[in-house]
Enzyme design. Structure first.
Site, PDB file in Angstrom:
ATOM      1  N   ASP A  64     -11.277  -4.690   2.666  1.00  0.00           N
ATOM      2  CA  ASP A  64     -12.269  -3.645   2.412  1.00  0.00           C
ATOM      3  C   ASP A  64     -13.695  -4.183   2.483  1.00  0.00           C
ATOM      4  OD1 ASP A  64     -10.425  -1.613   2.086  1.00  0.00           O
ATOM      5  OD2 ASP A  64     -10.262  -1.873  -0.073  1.00  0.00           O
ATOM      6  N   SER A 123     -14.769   8.805   0.778  1.00  0.00           N
ATOM      7  CA  SER A 123     -13.563   7.974   0.628  1.00  0.00           C
ATOM      8  C   SER A 123     -13.666   6.703   1.448  1.00  0.00           C
ATOM      9  CB  SER A 123     -12.310   8.769   1.047  1.00  0.00           C
ATOM     10  OG  SER A 123     -12.202   9.962   0.306  1.00  0.00           O
ATOM     11  N   ASP A 124     -14.818   6.039   1.359  1.00  0.00           N
ATOM     12  CA  ASP A 124     -15.020   4.826   2.138  1.00  0.00           C
ATOM     13  C   ASP A 124     -14.277   3.660   1.504  1.00  0.00           C
ATOM     14  OD1 ASP A 124     -16.098   3.273   4.256  1.00  0.00           O
ATOM     15  OD2 ASP A 124     -17.897   4.518   4.220  1.00  0.00           O
ATOM     16  N   ASP A 152     -10.684   0.394   7.435  1.00  0.00           N
ATOM     17  CA  ASP A 152      -9.409  -0.319   7.620  1.00  0.00           C
ATOM     18  C   ASP A 152      -8.264   0.645   7.374  1.00  0.00           C
ATOM     19  OD1 ASP A 152      -9.732  -0.264   4.831  1.00  0.00           O
ATOM     20  OD2 ASP A 152      -8.881  -2.238   4.523  1.00  0.00           O
ATOM     21  N   CYS A 195       0.814  -1.215   0.000  1.00  0.00           N
ATOM     22  CA  CYS A 195       0.000   0.000   0.000  1.00  0.00           C
ATOM     23  C   CYS A 195       0.850   1.268   0.000  1.00  0.00           C
ATOM     24  CB  CYS A 195      -0.936  -0.012   1.201  1.00  0.00           C
ATOM     25  SG  CYS A 195      -2.305  -1.171   1.007  1.00  0.00           S
TER      26      CYS A 195
END
Length: 348
Positions: A91, A49-50, A227, A17
């Site tokens: 997610d 921005s979920d 997360d 990430c």
């Protein structure tokens, strides 16, 4: 005589990430995209921005859809596949959903990596999906300059039990289910400075499925979940603060994976940590005496990180017990939600 294959991490300019676009860069790119038309059944889109999109199928089911992929964070191909798949499924769990199937996304330098190596990457991803109880039902592959692997992940949740990053309430306690420091450990690994114990901690954390999320759907007192991945604890907490319109207070000393603190204090960090801070510093208040290396830990990009859960204070102890019973032995309270502007405040 066969030429040895190069290290997977040597083929990528970034890993895990940590190779995500910086929040400010992403925001700048997306600002020119026209707003989508209103769809009555789109329950969660891009507004806050979920972690995933959510589409209402009927009165009992909503479809959760997400995708995530990245370049290698480790050299072992099977472990790389496991980490990428665990990260992608996270997610779905963060929305309170149960995964139903996945599609593989594969980009590989086929003239550099053997079919056996590429196969091991896919086997690692498939093993994680099997552990989650789902199939890899298809996918897409391309010949790529850098190795890339991930999933499209789909899940189901009751429409009334969808978890988002925008429901936190003043008075809530914030629980983080995994210790921080994945970015620091991965940076040390890439430079050859990571001890075996640190590598073991890295693999154990990044391959632990966030299955707890599916058990949080409909649970009393759980108001918001996200997360913690590429934008670090500060970045994802700021998204929660903005989505909820409240102030998030975080401890300056959250739990860290074994071996992280001495590496961070010695200056080991990823480039993404600095890019993260540059992107959202205007929304964060830090103590004046906070060392830079501690700030870097708060912005450290987490590949396949833990869940950040905003829960009513009277339910926090029960939730911690549940998390630890699920195997998240480093789960801990890392802050609280208070009335105030949509900002993050770091406290000692």
């Amino acid at each position: 005589m066969n030429t040895p294959e190069p290290r997977l991490t040597s083929l990528a300019h970034g890993g895990g990430c940590g190779c995500k676009l910086a929040p400010a860069v992403l925001q700048d790119i997306l600002k020119g995209i026209p707003q989508a038309a209103v769809f009555a059944d789109l329950m969660v889109g891009t507004e806050t921005s979920d972690d995933a999109a959510v589409w209402r199928l009927n009165d009992r089911q909503a479809l959760v859809a997400t995708t995530d992929f990245f370049m290698p964070v480790v050299d072992d191909p099977f472990d790389f596949g496991r980490i990428a798949a665990t990260n992608a499924l996270s997610d779905v769990y963060a929305m309170g959903a149960t995964p139903i199937f996945a599609l593989a996304l594969v980009g590989m330098p086929v003239k550099i990596l053997s079919a056996d190596t590429i196969g091991l990457i896919l086997q690692g991803g498939a093993a994680v999906c099997a552990a989650a109880g789902i199939p890899v039902a298809g996918g897409h592959s391309i010949d790529s300059v850098e190795p890339i692997y991930g999933l499209v992940a789909l899940g189901l949740v009751h429409p009334d039990q969808v978890l988002t990053n925008r429901g936190a309430r003043a008075g809530d306690v914030l629980i983080l289910t995994k210790a921080l420091g994945v970015g620091v450990l991965s940076a040390a690994f890439k430079s050859g400075a990571l001890e075996p114990a640190g590598y073991a901690a890295l693999i154990a954390s990044t391959t632990r499925l966030n299955t707890l999320g599916a058990r949080l759907a409909g649970r009393a007192g759980v108001h918001a979940v996200t997360d913690v991945t590429g934008f670090g604890l500060l970045g994802h907490a700021l998204e929660m603060a903005r989505g909820s319109g409240l102030t998030v207070e975080l401890t300056a000393q959250p739990p860290l994976l074994d071996g992280v603190e001495p590496l961070a204090a010695a200056g080991v960090c990823t480039g993404a940590s600095g890019r993260n801070w540059d992107s959202y510093a205007a929304g964060v208040d830090l103590p004046g005496d906070l060392p830079d290396w501690r700030r870097n830990l708060l912005t450290d990009p987490q590949t396949s990180g833990g869940l950040l859960i905003s829960v009513a204070a009277d339910q926090a102890g029960t939730l911690l017990d549940l998390a630890r019973a699920e195997g998240f032995d480093r789960a801990a309270v890392v802050g609280r939600v208070v009335d105030g502007p949509a900002r993050v405040r770091v406290v000692g």
